[in-house]
Structures are given as C-alpha cells and as structure tokens.
Design an enzyme around this catalytic site. Structure first.
Site, PDB file in Angstrom:
ATOM      1  N   HIS A 118       0.820  -1.218   0.000  1.00 47.28           N
ATOM      2  CA  HIS A 118       0.000   0.000   0.000  1.00 47.28           C
ATOM      3  C   HIS A 118       0.856   1.272   0.000  1.00 47.28           C
ATOM      4  O   HIS A 118       0.333   2.352  -0.255  1.00 47.28           O
ATOM      5  CB  HIS A 118      -1.021  -0.014   1.149  1.00 47.28           C
ATOM      6  CG  HIS A 118      -0.462   0.347   2.492  1.00 47.28           C
ATOM      7  ND1 HIS A 118      -0.160  -0.573   3.453  1.00 47.28           N
ATOM      8  CD2 HIS A 118      -0.176   1.549   3.036  1.00 47.28           C
ATOM      9  CE1 HIS A 118       0.293   0.034   4.523  1.00 47.28           C
ATOM     10  NE2 HIS A 118       0.298   1.337   4.303  1.00 47.28           N
ATOM     11  N   VAL A 142      25.628  13.598   7.192  1.00 46.78           N
ATOM     12  CA  VAL A 142      26.295  13.519   5.890  1.00 46.78           C
ATOM     13  C   VAL A 142      26.300  12.105   5.320  1.00 46.78           C
ATOM     14  O   VAL A 142      26.539  11.915   4.147  1.00 46.78           O
ATOM     15  CB  VAL A 142      27.748  14.038   5.968  1.00 46.78           C
ATOM     16  CG1 VAL A 142      27.760  15.530   6.196  1.00 46.78           C
ATOM     17  CG2 VAL A 142      28.532  13.313   7.068  1.00 46.78           C
ATOM     18  N   ASP A 166       0.182  -7.683   1.731  1.00 51.99           N
ATOM     19  CA  ASP A 166       0.577  -6.264   1.660  1.00 51.99           C
ATOM     20  C   ASP A 166       2.105  -6.170   1.669  1.00 51.99           C
ATOM     21  O   ASP A 166       2.715  -5.808   2.676  1.00 51.99           O
ATOM     22  CB  ASP A 166      -0.042  -5.517   2.852  1.00 51.99           C
ATOM     23  CG  ASP A 166       0.071  -4.010   2.719  1.00 51.99           C
ATOM     24  OD1 ASP A 166       0.499  -3.533   1.655  1.00 51.99           O
ATOM     25  OD2 ASP A 166      -0.279  -3.313   3.700  1.00 51.99           O
ATOM     26  N   GLN A 259       0.514   5.774  12.358  1.00 47.57           N
ATOM     27  CA  GLN A 259       0.577   6.408  11.045  1.00 47.57           C
ATOM     28  C   GLN A 259       2.007   6.830  10.709  1.00 47.57           C
ATOM     29  O   GLN A 259       2.660   7.494  11.510  1.00 47.57           O
ATOM     30  CB  GLN A 259      -0.335   7.643  10.983  1.00 47.57           C
ATOM     31  CG  GLN A 259      -1.783   7.333  10.673  1.00 47.57           C
ATOM     32  CD  GLN A 259      -2.492   6.725  11.868  1.00 47.57           C
ATOM     33  OE1 GLN A 259      -2.171   7.042  12.998  1.00 47.57           O
ATOM     34  NE2 GLN A 259      -3.446   5.861  11.601  1.00 47.57           N
ATOM     35  N   GLY A 260       2.467   6.451   9.513  1.00 45.37           N
ATOM     36  CA  GLY A 260       3.824   6.790   9.095  1.00 45.37           C
ATOM     37  C   GLY A 260       4.787   5.635   9.282  1.00 45.37           C
ATOM     38  O   GLY A 260       5.882   5.642   8.741  1.00 45.37           O
ATOM     39  N   ASP A 261       4.379   4.631  10.077  1.00 48.77           N
ATOM     40  CA  ASP A 261       5.241   3.461  10.264  1.00 48.77           C
ATOM     41  C   ASP A 261       5.062   2.436   9.146  1.00 48.77           C
ATOM     42  O   ASP A 261       5.870   1.513   9.009  1.00 48.77           O
ATOM     43  CB  ASP A 261       4.944   2.790  11.614  1.00 48.77           C
ATOM     44  CG  ASP A 261       5.481   3.594  12.783  1.00 48.77           C
ATOM     45  OD1 ASP A 261       6.561   4.184  12.649  1.00 48.77           O
ATOM     46  OD2 ASP A 261       4.815   3.631  13.831  1.00 48.77           O
ATOM     47  N   SER A 262       4.005   2.574   8.368  1.00 49.65           N
ATOM     48  CA  SER A 262       3.698   1.650   7.265  1.00 49.65           C
ATOM     49  C   SER A 262       4.926   1.280   6.460  1.00 49.65           C
ATOM     50  O   SER A 262       5.732   2.138   6.109  1.00 49.65           O
ATOM     51  CB  SER A 262       2.717   2.311   6.293  1.00 49.65           C
ATOM     52  OG  SER A 262       1.409   2.016   6.645  1.00 49.65           O
TER      53      SER A 262
END
Ligand SMILES: *[C@@H]1O[C@H](CO)[C@@H](O)[C@H](O)[C@H]1NC(C)=O
Length: 355
Positions: A118, A142, A166, A259-262
C-alpha cells in the site's frame, strides 16, 4: 491503513483519469489523455533525466563478497517506545515522495528494499526515493544514502480490499555499499509463527494516534500474537488472513506502530542474536488501542517470492562463520561487470567484521 489517507491524496493527483463520459467523443478524449500523459512524462524526464535501465531481467553477473545480515549496532539497549541509537538498525530505510517522508522500508540485500504494497501501489516509481542511514529527518547527517527506484514489484496477490499480501519489493537504480552501518536484515525462519515472542517495531511514524510523525527513528517492543489470539480480538476471524501477523498489547494497549510506520519492519531476534524481519507494518484500528493490535504482513510466507525476484542482487547470510579460504577467493577474483554504469561495482566494506 497506516498513513493511507495521505497516500490516497497524493496518489490521486497523479492517477490518469479513466474515461467515463459517454456523451463526449471517446476518441478525442483519448488523444487528449495520451497528450497529457506524454507531456507529463516529458516533464518527468526533463526533471529527473532519462529513465534508468532496469537490468533485473538480464542481470550482469556479480561477485558477491561474504557478509552477514541482522546485526544491530547498539551499546545499551532499553526498549519501550523511545528513540533508537543512531544507525542502530542498519537496514532501516524511509521512502520519500517528491522529497517528503511517507513510509518505512527495510533493506533485504544490496539492491532491494521491502515495504508494504500500500506504500507503493499506484505510485509512479520514478518519483519515489529510498533513503538509508537516516536518523533525524530534520537534521540529516552527511552519511545518508539515497537511491532512485528502477522498479516496484507489488505482490500479485495484494488485495486493496482486505490488505492481504501487503508486500512489495523496490529495486534501486544502483546497489548500496554494505558495511557495519548499513546492511540487510535477515529473512525470517519459514517454519516459525513467532507467537509469544517479543518483537521490535521501528519507524518515524506518529508517536500517538493523530499526532505528528517523529523526527527521529523510534522503536517499540510488542508481543507477537498467535493467529487464534488475533482472530479473537475486535477484528474477528474474517479480517485476519494467513498472510498477516499481529502484535501488540491486546488487554492494555499503549504501545503500537502508528501512522507513518507503514512499510517498516517488525523484527524478532533469533537464538544467534540476529534480527529477522517477521513482519511489515500494514494496518490497524487506531493506534495502541486495547483490543486492536497492530497487523503486519507475515514475511515468512513470502521468502520464496522475495528470493525469486531478487536474484540479481547480493544477499547476506545469517550469522554463519565464513571459511577463510572461501572469503579469500571472493576477494581475489575480479568482479565481472557487464554494464557501464556499474563500473565501480558494489563494494562491500568490513564484510569480514560482519560475517
Ligand atoms: C497467490 O495466491 C494463490 C492462492 O492462494 C497461490 O496459489 C499463489 O501461489 C499466490 N501467488 C504468489 C505469487 O504467491
């Protein structure tokens, strides 16, 4: 879906509209559509340069130096929803869309990362960047390594209805140089269910439901559930397929991916202290809610699919001693390079220290 809302919004902006109007002459609309697509592609080429050749179908034969997978870099371990050490998880990657972070990913060999389907399904692969050796997104050091994407392979059984299978592979335009700071995770033991084990999930996702995503890489420990335990949660048995693996505190909640860990990793640690990729962050009802554990893609069901589709890369072995004679022969032979753009070749530094 973890972060799926943002995904759908940006995804829509690029999707080619399908022809639905019956009153307009279909051919005119079609040619307009083609024109729009062509100029969009021209624009992409002007911004990104010519497309990178995808040599995965007829790979150049590469000499692969010995290397090990799954070794973390840490001095003192205290886990429980906190910032990781810098480069503690040497396989941790992030995906960026037009330069902005949106999903996690995991390095599985020197030229591929694994993520959730997804996170990449419907996305134009050339606008995705894979970033390795990141820790603080606001203050990139860097050392960060960026790779463009030549190919995205979404699993053919991926379902946008129930998020079964998924999982997706991302191929880099050029291999990365493996070493202490950056090397792959180990693939999971295929016969293990991991039920009852403690898993570690890492990501730059939200620290709380609805909260902002994190600047620094975070880690959290969660117990892995059996399939039966997960089907007895609020999800019920229909939602949890055999290709999913659940982890979290069902009774009390409190710790979870969000959310965002997907696309990022859910690891377990084997008896040799190597980190195995047991799951990929996929979905969940809210975050850290009692009765709603995190649901992950069960990677052990896809080991063969991963191996079959990454044959053109160099993989690392699991905590095995490399025989001195074997190690010597790999370093004395000249790597055979058939393509011009990889003339420097993937160097593997400090491989002997990792093996
Ligand atoms: C997709 O699912 C079918 C049915 O479960 C299975 O036979 C097939 O092997 C799967 N495809 C892949 C590529 O794993």
């Amino acid at each position: 879906m973890r972060y799926i809302c943002l995904l759908s919004v940006v995804g829509l902006a690029l999707a080619t509209p399908s022809l639905r109007s019956a009153s307009e002459p279909a051919k005119i609309l079609e040619s307009l559509n083609t024109l729009r697509q062509n100029s969009f592609l021209d624009w992409i080429v002007s911004v990104l340069g010519p497309d990178y050749p995808d040599t995965s179908a007829s790979p150049a034969k590469r000499e692969c130096p010995a290397c090990g997978c799954g070794n973390i870099n840490t001095r003192h371990r205290i886990v429980g929803g906190q910032e990781t050490e810098v480069h503690e998880y040497p396989w941790m990657a992030m995906l960026m869309w037009f330069g902005s972070f949106y999903c996690g990913a995991t390095l599985v060999n020197d030229q591929y990362a694994l993520t959730a389907a997804h996170c990449v399904n419907g996305f134009y692969h050339r606008l995705i960047t894979v970033r390795l050796l990141e820790h603080n997104r606001q203050d990139s050091n860097v050392k960060i390594v960026d790779r463009r994407v030549t190919r995205v392979l979404v699993h053919p059984n991926y379902s946008t209805v129930n998020f079964d299978s998924d999982i997706a592979l991302i191929r880099f335009n050029e291999p990365v140089r493996l070493g202490i700071d950056m090397h792959p995770v180990c693939l999971p033991t295929p016969t293990e269910t991991f039920a009852g084990q403690t898993a570690v999930v890492t990501g730059w996702g939200a620290l709380s439901e609805g909260g902002p995503i994190s600047d620094t890489l975070q880690e959290v420990e969660v117990p892995v559930l059996s399939q039966q335990e997960c089907r007895e949660t609020s999800y019920g048995s229909e939602k949890i397929t055999d290709n999913m693996i659940c982890a979290g505190y069902v009774e009390q909640g409190g710790k979870d991916s969000c959310q965002g860990d997907s696309g990022g990793p859910m690891h377990v640690i084997d008896e040799k202290q190597s980190y195995q990729l047991a799951g990929i962050v996929s979905w969940g009802e809210g975050c850290a809610k009692p009765g709603s554990p995190g649901v992950y893609t069960r990677v052990s069901n896809f080991n063969e699919w991963i191996a079959a589709n990454t044959r053109d890369s160099c993989a690392c072995s699991q905590a095995e001693e490399v025989a001195p004679a074997e190690a010597a022969s790999t370093t004395t032979e000249q790597p055979e390079m058939a393509t011009a753009q990889t003339s420097e070749g993937p160097e593997v530094v400090e491989a002997e220290l990792l093996a």
